[in-house]
Scaffold this motif. Structure first.
Motif, PDB file in Angstrom:
ATOM      1  N   SER A 106       0.793  -1.047  -0.011  1.00 50.60           N
ATOM      2  CA  SER A 106       0.039   0.033   0.141  1.00 50.60           C
ATOM      3  C   SER A 106       0.882   1.182   0.045  1.00 50.60           C
ATOM      4  O   SER A 106       2.062   1.298   0.506  1.00 50.60           O
ATOM      5  N   TYR A 107      -0.040   2.194  -0.418  1.00 49.87           N
ATOM      6  CA  TYR A 107       0.983   3.570  -0.432  1.00 49.87           C
ATOM      7  C   TYR A 107      -0.033   4.530   0.277  1.00 49.87           C
ATOM      8  O   TYR A 107      -1.136   4.920  -0.223  1.00 49.87           O
ATOM      9  N   ALA A 108       0.461   5.429   1.157  1.00 47.51           N
ATOM     10  CA  ALA A 108      -0.291   6.263   1.840  1.00 47.51           C
ATOM     11  C   ALA A 108      -0.127   7.528   1.697  1.00 47.51           C
ATOM     12  O   ALA A 108       1.386   7.756   1.867  1.00 47.51           O
ATOM     13  N   ARG A 109      -0.634   8.707   1.412  1.00 50.21           N
ATOM     14  CA  ARG A 109      -0.303   9.949   1.212  1.00 50.21           C
ATOM     15  C   ARG A 109      -1.058  11.022   2.119  1.00 50.21           C
ATOM     16  O   ARG A 109      -2.357  10.822   1.992  1.00 50.21           O
ATOM     17  N   GLN A 110      -0.650  11.702   2.909  1.00 54.52           N
ATOM     18  CA  GLN A 110      -1.281  12.688   3.505  1.00 54.52           C
ATOM     19  C   GLN A 110      -1.902  13.694   2.764  1.00 54.52           C
ATOM     20  O   GLN A 110      -1.117  14.362   1.970  1.00 54.52           O
ATOM     21  N   VAL A 111      -3.298  14.025   3.197  1.00 52.41           N
ATOM     22  CA  VAL A 111      -3.926  15.091   2.471  1.00 52.41           C
ATOM     23  C   VAL A 111      -3.712  16.296   3.632  1.00 52.41           C
ATOM     24  O   VAL A 111      -4.225  16.307   4.431  1.00 52.41           O
ATOM     25  N   PHE A 112      -2.874  17.335   3.072  1.00 51.48           N
ATOM     26  CA  PHE A 112      -2.287  18.379   3.944  1.00 51.48           C
ATOM     27  C   PHE A 112      -3.313  19.275   4.133  1.00 51.48           C
ATOM     28  O   PHE A 112      -4.022  19.870   2.876  1.00 51.48           O
TER      29      PHE A 112
END
Length: 146
Positions: A106-112
């Motif tokens: 999985s790849y997680a990217r924070q939504v700033f």
């Protein structure tokens, strides 16, 4: 006796050839797997960038944005979810992550910044091809496209 020596040397030569062929096959298989895994990661990052950019665009005002996503990465379907740090649905004012997962990777990217003002929801498979990102009031939904 000469016939036996010749037979033994031919068998050993054949065995050496089989061993070399096996080594080449195993080496190329491991290289292919490593390249494939890197490719999957890169494609997950690309799709994540596309969706995150779209989230930023719709957060400016009440809007609907329809985008096309790849139906599969390396021939496999994946899942798109908006979750907090613990894997639960995002809540307004808490950190939110866009999580893309495929076969255990999985790849997680924070939504700033957006998650401070909006509740972000969404859990859809990639097989939908088109997704809509809808912004209304204080909520942003990632949903199946029409």
């Amino acid at each position: 006796m000469k016939g036996q020596y010749r037979l033994v040397s031919e068998v050993l030569l054949f065995a050496a050839g089989v061993a070399m062929a096996s080594f080449v096959i195993v080496s190329f298989t491991s290289v292919k797997d490593a390249i494939s895994k890197g490719s999957v990661s890169d494609q997950l990052v690309s799709v994540s960038n596309l969706i995150t950019t779209s989230l930023v665009k719709v957060s400016q005002n009440n809007a609907v944005l329809r985008i096309k996503i790849p139906g599969a990465i390396s021939g496999k379907g994946y899942r798109i979810r908006a979750v907090d740090g613990n894997g639960n649905p995002c809540e307004k004012g808490k950190d939110c992550f866009l999580n893309l997962s495929i076969d255990g990777e999985s790849y997680a990217r924070q939504v700033f910044n957006i998650s401070q003002n909006y509740k972000i929801t969404g859990d859809i498979p990639s097989t939908v091809t088109y997704i809509e990102i809808v912004s209304a009031n204080d909520e942003i939904r990632i949903q199946r496209g029409a």
